[in-house]
Design a protein around this motif. Sequence first.
Motif, PDB file in Angstrom:
ATOM      1  N   GLU A  39      20.299  69.283  60.082  1.00  0.00           N
ATOM      2  CA  GLU A  39      19.268  70.226  59.652  1.00  0.00           C
ATOM      3  C   GLU A  39      17.905  69.549  59.503  1.00  0.00           C
ATOM      4  O   GLU A  39      16.871  70.129  59.818  1.00  0.00           O
ATOM      5  N   GLN A  40      17.919  68.308  59.014  1.00  0.00           N
ATOM      6  CA  GLN A  40      16.667  67.608  58.743  1.00  0.00           C
ATOM      7  C   GLN A  40      16.266  66.644  59.864  1.00  0.00           C
ATOM      8  O   GLN A  40      15.236  65.971  59.749  1.00  0.00           O
ATOM      9  N   GLN A  41      17.107  66.567  60.901  1.00  0.00           N
ATOM     10  CA  GLN A  41      16.814  65.686  62.032  1.00  0.00           C
ATOM     11  C   GLN A  41      16.635  64.240  61.593  1.00  0.00           C
ATOM     12  O   GLN A  41      15.669  63.563  61.968  1.00  0.00           O
ATOM     13  N   MET A  42      17.590  63.771  60.778  1.00  0.00           N
ATOM     14  CA  MET A  42      17.551  62.385  60.332  1.00  0.00           C
ATOM     15  C   MET A  42      18.964  61.948  59.976  1.00  0.00           C
ATOM     16  O   MET A  42      19.827  62.775  59.673  1.00  0.00           O
ATOM     17  N   GLN A  43      19.205  60.657  60.047  1.00  0.00           N
ATOM     18  CA  GLN A  43      20.526  60.130  59.747  1.00  0.00           C
ATOM     19  C   GLN A  43      20.572  59.627  58.308  1.00  0.00           C
ATOM     20  O   GLN A  43      19.709  58.863  57.885  1.00  0.00           O
ATOM     21  N   ILE A  44      21.593  60.079  57.571  1.00  0.00           N
ATOM     22  CA  ILE A  44      21.760  59.684  56.168  1.00  0.00           C
ATOM     23  C   ILE A  44      23.104  58.975  56.018  1.00  0.00           C
ATOM     24  O   ILE A  44      24.125  59.465  56.510  1.00  0.00           O
ATOM     25  N   ARG A  45      23.093  57.834  55.325  1.00  0.00           N
ATOM     26  CA  ARG A  45      24.334  57.099  55.082  1.00  0.00           C
ATOM     27  C   ARG A  45      24.362  56.574  53.654  1.00  0.00           C
ATOM     28  O   ARG A  45      23.321  56.332  53.041  1.00  0.00           O
ATOM     29  N   ALA A  74      17.121  59.914  49.289  1.00  0.00           N
ATOM     30  CA  ALA A  74      17.440  58.622  49.900  1.00  0.00           C
ATOM     31  C   ALA A  74      16.226  58.035  50.620  1.00  0.00           C
ATOM     32  O   ALA A  74      15.555  58.720  51.393  1.00  0.00           O
ATOM     33  N   GLU A  75      15.961  56.770  50.346  1.00  0.00           N
ATOM     34  CA  GLU A  75      14.876  56.063  51.028  1.00  0.00           C
ATOM     35  C   GLU A  75      15.403  55.459  52.316  1.00  0.00           C
ATOM     36  O   GLU A  75      16.453  54.809  52.332  1.00  0.00           O
ATOM     37  N   GLN A  76      14.687  55.673  53.416  1.00  0.00           N
ATOM     38  CA  GLN A  76      15.067  55.146  54.724  1.00  0.00           C
ATOM     39  C   GLN A  76      16.493  55.529  55.106  1.00  0.00           C
ATOM     40  O   GLN A  76      17.219  54.787  55.771  1.00  0.00           O
ATOM     41  N   GLY A  77      16.906  56.719  54.644  1.00  0.00           N
ATOM     42  CA  GLY A  77      18.206  57.246  55.044  1.00  0.00           C
ATOM     43  C   GLY A  77      19.397  56.589  54.394  1.00  0.00           C
ATOM     44  O   GLY A  77      20.527  56.774  54.847  1.00  0.00           O
ATOM     45  N   ARG A  78      19.181  55.811  53.282  1.00  0.00           N
ATOM     46  CA  ARG A  78      20.290  55.108  52.625  1.00  0.00           C
ATOM     47  C   ARG A  78      20.453  55.604  51.195  1.00  0.00           C
ATOM     48  O   ARG A  78      19.502  55.616  50.415  1.00  0.00           O
ATOM     49  N   ILE A  79      21.671  56.037  50.870  1.00  0.00           N
ATOM     50  CA  ILE A  79      21.987  56.449  49.492  1.00  0.00           C
ATOM     51  C   ILE A  79      22.486  55.212  48.751  1.00  0.00           C
ATOM     52  O   ILE A  79      23.531  54.651  49.080  1.00  0.00           O
TER      53      ILE A  79
END
Length: 528
Positions: A384-390, A428-433
């Motif tokens: 939905e947000q067009q970004m990768q989250i891990r 999350a900053e830079q896609g990192r939780i």
Amino acid sequence: MKRRVVIGVLGTVLDKRGKRQNRFRKWRPTVGLCQQPGFPVDRLELLHQPRDEGLAQQAAEDIEQLSPQTEVCKHAITINDPWDFEEVYAAFLDFATHYPFDTDNEEYLVHITTGTHVAQICWFLLTEARYLPASLLQTSPAAKGATDEVIAAGVCSVIDLDLSRYATLTSRFQREQQQSVSFLKSGIDTRNATFNRLIDQIERVALRSSAPILLTGPTGAGKSFLAKRIFQLRQSRHLVAGRLVAVNCATLRGDNAMSTLFGHVKGAFTGAQQARTGLLREADGGVLFLDEIAELGLDEQAMLLKAIEEKTFFPFGSDKEVHSDFQLIAGTHRDMQQWVDEGCFREDLFARINMWTFDLPGLAQRREDIAPNIEYELQRFGLEQQMQIRFDKGAREHYLAFACSPHAAWRGNFRELSTSIARMATLAEQGRISDALVDEEIQRLEHHWRGTPVQSDIPLDVSTLDLFDQRQLETVIAVCRRSQTLSEAGRELFAVSRQKKANPNDADRLRKYLARFGLSWESLRGAT
């Protein structure tokens, strides 16, 4: 009238008969089916091997000469071994899956005379499974002594065969069924055996029955989501032509409830300045999802029963009946039998919608499914947000341990889990939780759940209870400790009242009772 569309394969033997002008005096099945008197074909979808392009072009040109109103669409499909069931089935399935069927404006027939026996059987199977929303069409030579024109055309008939004899070819169907089940679960690799069996049964019902479906379970357990997936599954098999119409009945009150569901005529009540169609008519040919159906008023329930049984009803303020043929999917978090006993829901309506009832367990009863749902929610947020989250590795383990622990209430169930993941992913900053984000989220959840009973391993201080509750709870605990399973304890405790329930769920009922006192089955069994 609807346009007639025939789908078939080129016959490399029968469709090749005759040379030059002589071919017009020979029976060629593909050409002949377009020459049937009183049976015009508007479009022919002709499948053929790439190497037979010349023969296919000759057939198309002959059809254009003999039947100018017939449009011929050629499809070159490569099948290396036309006697290999799996290869032929897969090729035809791919064609059917990508074909833009328009059942509102076109009727479809599958020509089964040409092609190998394997091709014919595969057409049978795909038509039976409704991958092709079509009837079967067979052509054959004319009787002896007929004129040249009749001989060339042959005869045709629409047939209805008993396809159950081909049930031995099940392996591909089983794979397709597994894909359907996965579709209902959105591809989530759920691990709860009870839930997986439930979804498997829902998938079979969705494809074999148009009877009402009742989804019960706590708020946030996924009833609305599952209703949408059931509709999409039926739509993909051409079992519904209409759309999905959904409404939460808890939002309907008074005249607005009648008007929203059944429509109204102009001037039916104060403020009714224009006529309104109503959701039941909008769902004609499709699926109507009534979430929280138990919240409907008794008058609306009576009208809904008539609409389900007779497919007709009166719009509010009208003396003229209207028609609507829809499938009903209903959802509720209520104990429906109790709701009936208390006079809040009509017994006849409940009996009508209770043919297929599926009780969806809450998140607390499916803790082994928390991990795959976390991954699903991360992927959905990322798309939905067009970004990768891990998650950072330690952060994921920390959050998962908390989420699966007895201290996590999850009173909002999967909806609350989704919200929790979305919060951390957003921050999350830079896609990192990170661990810090997880700690912050856990504190937020615990604060939100403060005062909510959760499963606990800490023995309850019964001195804080009334004597009545103490004695009742002591009896329940004693039965639990001597029983082997939660269901066994429930059957003993509710032996009388369970007889009045059409679908008693003793385990769920007992689990909810224990939760009122901060207890769990696991904690009681561990204390023996």
